[in-house]
Design a protein around this motif. Structure first.
Motif, PDB file in Angstrom:
ATOM      1  N   HIS A 168     -28.102   7.291 -14.569  1.00  0.00           N
ATOM      2  CA  HIS A 168     -28.644   8.057 -13.443  1.00  0.00           C
ATOM      3  C   HIS A 168     -29.376   7.120 -12.478  1.00  0.00           C
ATOM      4  CE1 HIS A 168     -30.818  11.004 -11.108  1.00  0.00           C
ATOM      5  NE2 HIS A 168     -29.992  11.912 -11.603  1.00  0.00           N
ATOM      6  N   PRO A 169     -29.070   7.198 -11.184  1.00  0.00           N
ATOM      7  CA  PRO A 169     -29.691   6.252 -10.240  1.00  0.00           C
ATOM      8  C   PRO A 169     -31.208   6.334 -10.169  1.00  0.00           C
ATOM      9  CG  PRO A 169     -28.333   7.877  -9.079  1.00  0.00           C
ATOM     10  CD  PRO A 169     -28.120   8.085 -10.547  1.00  0.00           C
ATOM     11  N   ARG A 170     -31.784   7.517 -10.339  1.00  0.00           N
ATOM     12  CA  ARG A 170     -33.241   7.655 -10.215  1.00  0.00           C
ATOM     13  C   ARG A 170     -33.987   7.015 -11.370  1.00  0.00           C
ATOM     14  NH1 ARG A 170     -35.194  13.381  -8.343  1.00  0.00           N
ATOM     15  NH2 ARG A 170     -36.935  12.117  -7.664  1.00  0.00           N
ATOM     16  N   THR A 171     -33.320   6.856 -12.510  1.00  0.00           N
ATOM     17  CA  THR A 171     -33.987   6.299 -13.690  1.00  0.00           C
ATOM     18  C   THR A 171     -33.424   4.950 -14.108  1.00  0.00           C
ATOM     19  OG1 THR A 171     -32.489   7.571 -15.103  1.00  0.00           O
ATOM     20  CG2 THR A 171     -34.649   8.560 -14.622  1.00  0.00           C
ATOM     21  N   ARG A 172     -32.418   4.461 -13.399  1.00  0.00           N
ATOM     22  CA  ARG A 172     -31.727   3.227 -13.806  1.00  0.00           C
ATOM     23  C   ARG A 172     -32.673   2.042 -13.903  1.00  0.00           C
ATOM     24  NH1 ARG A 172     -27.223   3.072 -10.371  1.00  0.00           N
ATOM     25  NH2 ARG A 172     -26.605   4.770 -11.734  1.00  0.00           N
ATOM     26  N   ARG A 173     -33.560   1.901 -12.942  1.00  0.00           N
ATOM     27  CA  ARG A 173     -34.469   0.745 -12.954  1.00  0.00           C
ATOM     28  C   ARG A 173     -35.356   0.741 -14.199  1.00  0.00           C
ATOM     29  NH1 ARG A 173     -39.048   0.344  -8.810  1.00  0.00           N
ATOM     30  NH2 ARG A 173     -40.230  -1.353  -9.666  1.00  0.00           N
ATOM     31  N   TYR A 174     -35.969   1.877 -14.486  1.00  0.00           N
ATOM     32  CA  TYR A 174     -36.847   1.973 -15.664  1.00  0.00           C
ATOM     33  C   TYR A 174     -36.045   1.840 -16.955  1.00  0.00           C
ATOM     34  CZ  TYR A 174     -40.000   3.624 -12.087  1.00  0.00           C
ATOM     35  OH  TYR A 174     -40.753   3.719 -10.952  1.00  0.00           O
ATOM     36  N   ALA A 175     -34.864   2.458 -16.970  1.00  0.00           N
ATOM     37  CA  ALA A 175     -34.010   2.373 -18.155  1.00  0.00           C
ATOM     38  C   ALA A 175     -33.522   0.940 -18.372  1.00  0.00           C
ATOM     39  CB  ALA A 175     -32.824   3.322 -18.021  1.00  0.00           C
ATOM     40  N   GLY A 176     -33.349   0.201 -17.290  1.00  0.00           N
ATOM     41  CA  GLY A 176     -32.963  -1.203 -17.428  1.00  0.00           C
ATOM     42  C   GLY A 176     -34.039  -2.001 -18.142  1.00  0.00           C
ATOM     43  N   TRP A 177     -35.287  -1.799 -17.725  1.00  0.00           N
ATOM     44  CA  TRP A 177     -36.406  -2.484 -18.393  1.00  0.00           C
ATOM     45  C   TRP A 177     -36.511  -2.031 -19.850  1.00  0.00           C
ATOM     46  CZ3 TRP A 177     -38.063  -6.761 -16.663  1.00  0.00           C
ATOM     47  CH2 TRP A 177     -38.179  -7.002 -15.298  1.00  0.00           C
ATOM     48  N   ALA A 178     -36.387  -0.718 -20.077  1.00  0.00           N
ATOM     49  CA  ALA A 178     -36.480  -0.199 -21.445  1.00  0.00           C
ATOM     50  C   ALA A 178     -35.335  -0.741 -22.302  1.00  0.00           C
ATOM     51  CB  ALA A 178     -36.463   1.330 -21.427  1.00  0.00           C
ATOM     52  N   SER A 179     -34.145  -0.838 -21.722  1.00  0.00           N
ATOM     53  CA  SER A 179     -32.987  -1.348 -22.464  1.00  0.00           C
ATOM     54  C   SER A 179     -33.178  -2.812 -22.843  1.00  0.00           C
ATOM     55  CB  SER A 179     -31.715  -1.195 -21.619  1.00  0.00           C
ATOM     56  OG  SER A 179     -31.441   0.159 -21.359  1.00  0.00           O
ATOM     57  N   ALA A 180     -33.676  -3.609 -21.916  1.00  0.00           N
ATOM     58  CA  ALA A 180     -33.939  -5.018 -22.229  1.00  0.00           C
ATOM     59  C   ALA A 180     -34.966  -5.121 -23.351  1.00  0.00           C
ATOM     60  CB  ALA A 180     -34.419  -5.759 -20.975  1.00  0.00           C
ATOM     61  N   GLY A 181     -36.011  -4.325 -23.283  1.00  0.00           N
ATOM     62  CA  GLY A 181     -37.026  -4.323 -24.343  1.00  0.00           C
ATOM     63  C   GLY A 181     -36.460  -3.874 -25.674  1.00  0.00           C
ATOM     64  N   LEU A 182     -35.621  -2.856 -25.648  1.00  0.00           N
ATOM     65  CA  LEU A 182     -35.008  -2.363 -26.881  1.00  0.00           C
ATOM     66  C   LEU A 182     -34.104  -3.425 -27.496  1.00  0.00           C
ATOM     67  CD1 LEU A 182     -34.456  -0.066 -28.884  1.00  0.00           C
ATOM     68  CD2 LEU A 182     -32.681   0.748 -27.314  1.00  0.00           C
TER      69      LEU A 182
END
Length: 132
Positions: free
Chosen positions: A64-78
């Motif tokens: 989802h474009p509205r959450t992609r940025r935050y999810a990108g950071w969360a994914s890298a952390g995960l």
């Protein structure tokens, strides 16, 4: 000025697909992942479920474009957080290869070792989704 959203590229979709597959497997067959959880961590089954839910949340956020940025950071952390599990898997397969000394056991160990550096492109994709 707000940051632009990273476009939904094939690699980001691929990372989301990987998270969907792995996250679902964590929830449906958690016993598959129990040998990967370092022995020093408590409540191993709960950690497996938690990481599965986190993977599914990251996947949804990446798409989802509205959450992609935050999810990108969360994914890298995960991906960084689960790296010890991948190292543990390699150690387990290494011990098994020493005990059994069969070509199949050695090949399985080699596969787990070869998999470790593949975390880097996944982390890079997650950071690209975060806009980095």
């Amino acid at each position: 000025m707000p940051r632009s959203v990273a476009p939904l590229t094939k690699d980001i979709v691929g990372l989301a697909g990987l998270f969907i597959t792995s996250g679902t497997t964590h929830l449906v067959k958690p016993e598959v992942f129990e040998p990967l959880v370092p022995n020093s961590l408590p409540r191993r089954r709960e950690l497996i479920y938690l990481s599965g839910v986190a993977e599914l949340a990251c996947a949804a956020g990446l798409l989802h474009p509205r959450t992609r940025r935050y999810a990108g950071w969360a994914s890298a952390g995960l991906l960084l957080a689960i790296l010890p599990g991948n190292v543990q898997m390699s150690a387990n397969y290494g011990k098994r290869a020493q005990r059994r000394a069969t070509p199949a056991a050695r090949a399985a160990f080699a596969g787990t070792v070869a998999r470790l550096p593949l975390q880097l492109p996944l982390i890079r994709t997650a950071l690209r989704a975060a806009g980095r």
